[in-house]
Design an enzyme around this catalytic site. Structure first.
Site, short mmCIF file in Angstrom:
data_model
loop_
_atom_site.label_atom_id
_atom_site.label_comp_id
_atom_site.label_asym_id
_atom_site.label_seq_id
_atom_site.Cartn_x
_atom_site.Cartn_y
_atom_site.Cartn_z
N ALA A 1 0.85 -1.20 0.00
CA ALA A 1 0.00 0.00 0.00
C ALA A 1 0.88 1.25 0.00
O ALA A 1 0.60 2.22 -0.72
CB ALA A 1 -0.91 0.00 1.23
N ARG A 2 1.95 1.19 0.75
CA ARG A 2 2.86 2.35 0.81
C ARG A 2 3.57 2.55 -0.52
O ARG A 2 3.74 3.68 -1.00
CB ARG A 2 3.90 2.14 1.92
CG ARG A 2 3.30 1.91 3.29
CD ARG A 2 4.38 1.54 4.29
NE ARG A 2 5.30 2.65 4.45
CZ ARG A 2 5.05 3.71 5.18
NH1 ARG A 2 3.92 3.78 5.86
NH2 ARG A 2 5.90 4.70 5.27
N SER B 1 -8.26 1.42 6.62
CA SER B 1 -7.54 0.42 7.38
C SER B 1 -8.52 -0.25 8.33
O SER B 1 -9.62 0.28 8.57
CB SER B 1 -6.42 1.10 8.17
OG SER B 1 -5.85 0.20 9.10
N LYS C 1 -2.04 -8.98 -6.78
CA LYS C 1 -1.85 -10.40 -7.04
C LYS C 1 -1.45 -11.06 -5.73
O LYS C 1 -0.94 -10.36 -4.84
CB LYS C 1 -0.82 -10.65 -8.14
CG LYS C 1 0.42 -9.79 -8.15
CD LYS C 1 1.28 -9.66 -6.93
CE LYS C 1 1.93 -10.92 -6.43
NZ LYS C 1 2.82 -10.67 -5.25
N ARG D 1 2.96 -13.38 6.78
CA ARG D 1 2.12 -13.58 5.61
C ARG D 1 2.69 -14.59 4.61
O ARG D 1 1.96 -15.42 4.07
CB ARG D 1 1.93 -12.21 4.92
CG ARG D 1 1.09 -12.21 3.69
CD ARG D 1 0.96 -10.81 3.13
NE ARG D 1 2.14 -10.33 2.42
CZ ARG D 1 2.54 -10.77 1.23
NH1 ARG D 1 1.89 -11.71 0.61
NH2 ARG D 1 3.62 -10.26 0.66
N ASP E 1 2.75 -15.85 -4.31
CA ASP E 1 3.40 -14.56 -4.12
C ASP E 1 4.34 -14.22 -5.27
O ASP E 1 4.34 -13.10 -5.79
CB ASP E 1 4.18 -14.57 -2.81
CG ASP E 1 3.99 -13.29 -2.04
OD1 ASP E 1 4.75 -12.34 -2.28
OD2 ASP E 1 3.06 -13.23 -1.23
N1 LIG Z 1 3.00 -5.98 -6.63
C1 LIG Z 1 3.99 -6.22 -5.80
O1 LIG Z 1 5.16 -5.98 -6.10
C2 LIG Z 1 3.70 -6.76 -4.45
C3 LIG Z 1 4.67 -6.72 -3.47
C4 LIG Z 1 4.34 -7.15 -2.19
C5 LIG Z 1 3.07 -7.66 -1.95
N2 LIG Z 1 2.13 -7.70 -2.95
C6 LIG Z 1 0.79 -8.23 -2.69
O2 LIG Z 1 0.11 -7.28 -1.88
C7 LIG Z 1 -0.67 -7.95 -0.89
C8 LIG Z 1 -0.25 -7.42 0.47
O3 LIG Z 1 1.11 -7.70 0.69
P1 LIG Z 1 2.01 -6.79 1.71
O4 LIG Z 1 3.39 -7.30 1.58
O5 LIG Z 1 1.74 -5.35 1.50
O6 LIG Z 1 1.40 -7.28 3.11
P2 LIG Z 1 1.42 -6.52 4.51
O7 LIG Z 1 2.59 -5.61 4.60
O8 LIG Z 1 1.24 -7.56 5.55
O9 LIG Z 1 0.11 -5.60 4.46
C9 LIG Z 1 -1.16 -6.15 4.30
C10 LIG Z 1 -2.20 -5.19 4.85
O10 LIG Z 1 -3.47 -5.81 4.68
C11 LIG Z 1 -4.33 -5.46 5.73
N3 LIG Z 1 -4.93 -6.69 6.30
C12 LIG Z 1 -6.24 -7.02 6.23
N4 LIG Z 1 -6.49 -8.17 6.84
C13 LIG Z 1 -5.31 -8.60 7.33
C14 LIG Z 1 -4.93 -9.74 8.08
N5 LIG Z 1 -5.82 -10.67 8.47
N6 LIG Z 1 -3.65 -9.87 8.41
C15 LIG Z 1 -2.73 -8.97 8.03
N7 LIG Z 1 -3.04 -7.86 7.31
C16 LIG Z 1 -4.33 -7.67 6.96
C17 LIG Z 1 -3.50 -4.71 6.77
O11 LIG Z 1 -3.82 -3.34 6.62
P3 LIG Z 1 -4.70 -2.58 7.74
O12 LIG Z 1 -4.16 -3.05 9.06
O13 LIG Z 1 -4.44 -1.17 7.46
O14 LIG Z 1 -6.14 -2.98 7.54
C18 LIG Z 1 -2.06 -4.94 6.34
O15 LIG Z 1 -1.26 -3.82 6.60
C19 LIG Z 1 -0.46 -9.44 -1.11
O16 LIG Z 1 -1.53 -9.98 -1.84
C20 LIG Z 1 0.83 -9.52 -1.92
O17 LIG Z 1 0.88 -10.62 -2.81
C21 LIG Z 1 2.44 -7.25 -4.17
#
Ligand SMILES: NC(=O)c1ccc[n+]([C@@H]2O[C@H](COP(=O)([O-])OP(=O)(O)OC[C@H]3O[C@@H](n4cnc5c(N)ncnc54)[C@H](OP(=O)(O)O)[C@@H]3O)[C@@H](O)[C@H]2O)c1
Length: 325
Positions: free
Chosen positions: A13-14, A33, A94, A162, A175
């Site tokens: 998200a960031r 959030s 994704k 995760r 992933d």
């Molecule tokens: N395109 C890319 O390059 C890329 C890179 C990394 C990840 N991703 C994808 O993006 C998604 C998120 O990955 P991320 O690395 O950003 O994960 P992350 O840092 O753990 O963040 C996930 C966010 O989802 C929310 N969330 C909602 N339900 C949750 C739960 N039960 N447990 C944990 N978090 C929950 C939380 O936000 P709130 O607390 O604010 O609700 C948390 O901050 C995944 O599907 C991953 O495959 C894509």
């Protein structure tokens, strides 16, 4: 101006909020959030006017054109259905969902509501991939029969994180493996059959997976992904007269190199805007302005096809998630 919302305040998200700063005619108008404090902190950092402490409030919010889903994969289907029911267009991270069954539900609702929906497979939107396709179409490397691609980095071993936690959709395939899979099908067409092997870890998810694809039309691709080791992250497309490579890591490509069998080699610079996520945000904005309901670069039929291929690979390697029941 496209008014964006972001659902979730984690790592990606960031990155996407930073990308929107570099995206023309885009504004980050709202963030949601599960916690009001996290939403407020994110809002303060990125200058977001509206912050919500419940995802439902973003789904119901007025004056938002599209919402980017940045939660773990098992939440994507539920989040997307809620946003579409709230009348929002959606760009979903994704892996698009946990399995094809969930993806079909999301795509069906977007079509019923006539709302734009796109998988955030950001590497598909990179100018470098368009250049590789152009080189193939020009015939310079002759008929193409093989793609090789890898994507791996050493991830945390924390079982609750995760990437290792089955309840959060852990595993290298969903992933990382989705990248070589998606790029191989973008270049060689749909998957006709697949053979996979994996190293499944103590939490029951794959730590590394390799898969060989036979594409409709007969071409092959050889792909692997890993959370155990750092791999070169290369992608090479090989034809009868030579090969083309996305330099140096395919997800950070700033040039492509053509190496011909006659000894000629040339390198073509390709744009890479901001942190790379700008290209998918621009494509979503272009589609919304043009009134398109899906992107021709990442069509929904292909997202469904890729989710089906991931399901097939998971059946072979024995990785199942709660939502597969
Ligand atoms: N395109 C890319 O390059 C890329 C890179 C990394 C990840 N991703 C994808 O993006 C998604 C998120 O990955 P991320 O690395 O950003 O994960 P992350 O840092 O753990 O963040 C996930 C966010 O989802 C929310 N969330 C909602 N339900 C949750 C739960 N039960 N447990 C944990 N978090 C929950 C939380 O936000 P709130 O607390 O604010 O609700 C948390 O901050 C995944 O599907 C991953 O495959 C894509």
């Amino acid at each position: 101006m496209i008014r964006w919302g972001i659902l979730g305040t984690g790592k990606i998200a960031r990155a996407f909020a930073n990308a929107l700063k570099d995206t023309p005619d885009a504004v980050l108008a709202a963030v949601a959030s599960r916690s009001a404090d996290s939403a407020a902190a994110f809002g303060a950092e990125f200058g977001v006017a509206r912050t919500y402490g419940r995802y439902e409030d973003l789904a119901a919010a007025p004056d938002i054109d599209i919402v980017y889903i940045a939660t773990p994969h098992p939440m994507h289907a539920e989040n997307a259905l809620m946003l579409l029911n709230g009348g929002k267009a959606v760009l979903c991270e994704k892996a698009f969902t946990i399995n094809r069954r969930q993806a079909e539900q999301v795509v069906a609702l977007a079509r019923e509501k006539k709302l734009f929906l796109m998988e955030a497979m950001w590497t598909r939107f990179m100018p470098a991939l368009a250049e590789v396709k152009r080189i193939i179409a020009s015939g310079e490397i002759g008929p193409v029969h093989l793609v090789t691609a890898d994507f791996g980095f050493t991830a945390t071993k924390d079982p609750a994180h995760r990437v290792n936690n089955p309840d959060l959709g852990g595993g290298a395939l969903l992933d990382l493996g989705i990248y070589p899979l998606s790029l191989a099908t973008a270049l060689l067409g749909p998957v006709a059959s697949v053979q996979a092997k994996a190293d499944v870890g103590p939490t029951g998810v794959d730590l590394q997976t390799s898969f060989t694809l036979q594409h409709e039309g007969g071409a092959m691709s050889v792909c692997c992904c890993s959370f155990k080791v750092r791999t070169p992250c290369e992608l090479t497309v090989s034809g009868e007269l030579g090969f083309v490579r996305m330099n140096t890591q395919f997800h950070r490509t700033t040039s492509v190199t053509v190496s011909r069998a006659d000894g000629h080699t040339r390198t073509v610079p390709t744009p890479f805007l901001g942190n790379g996520y700008v290209h998918e945000a621009m494509e979503a904005g272009r589609c919304l302005r043009a009134g398109l309901l899906e992107s021709p670069i990442m069509p929904l039929a292909e997202t469904l096809h890729l989710m089906g291929a991931l399901d097939s690979i998971r059946r072979q390697i024995g990785v199942r998630y709660h939502d597969d029941e």
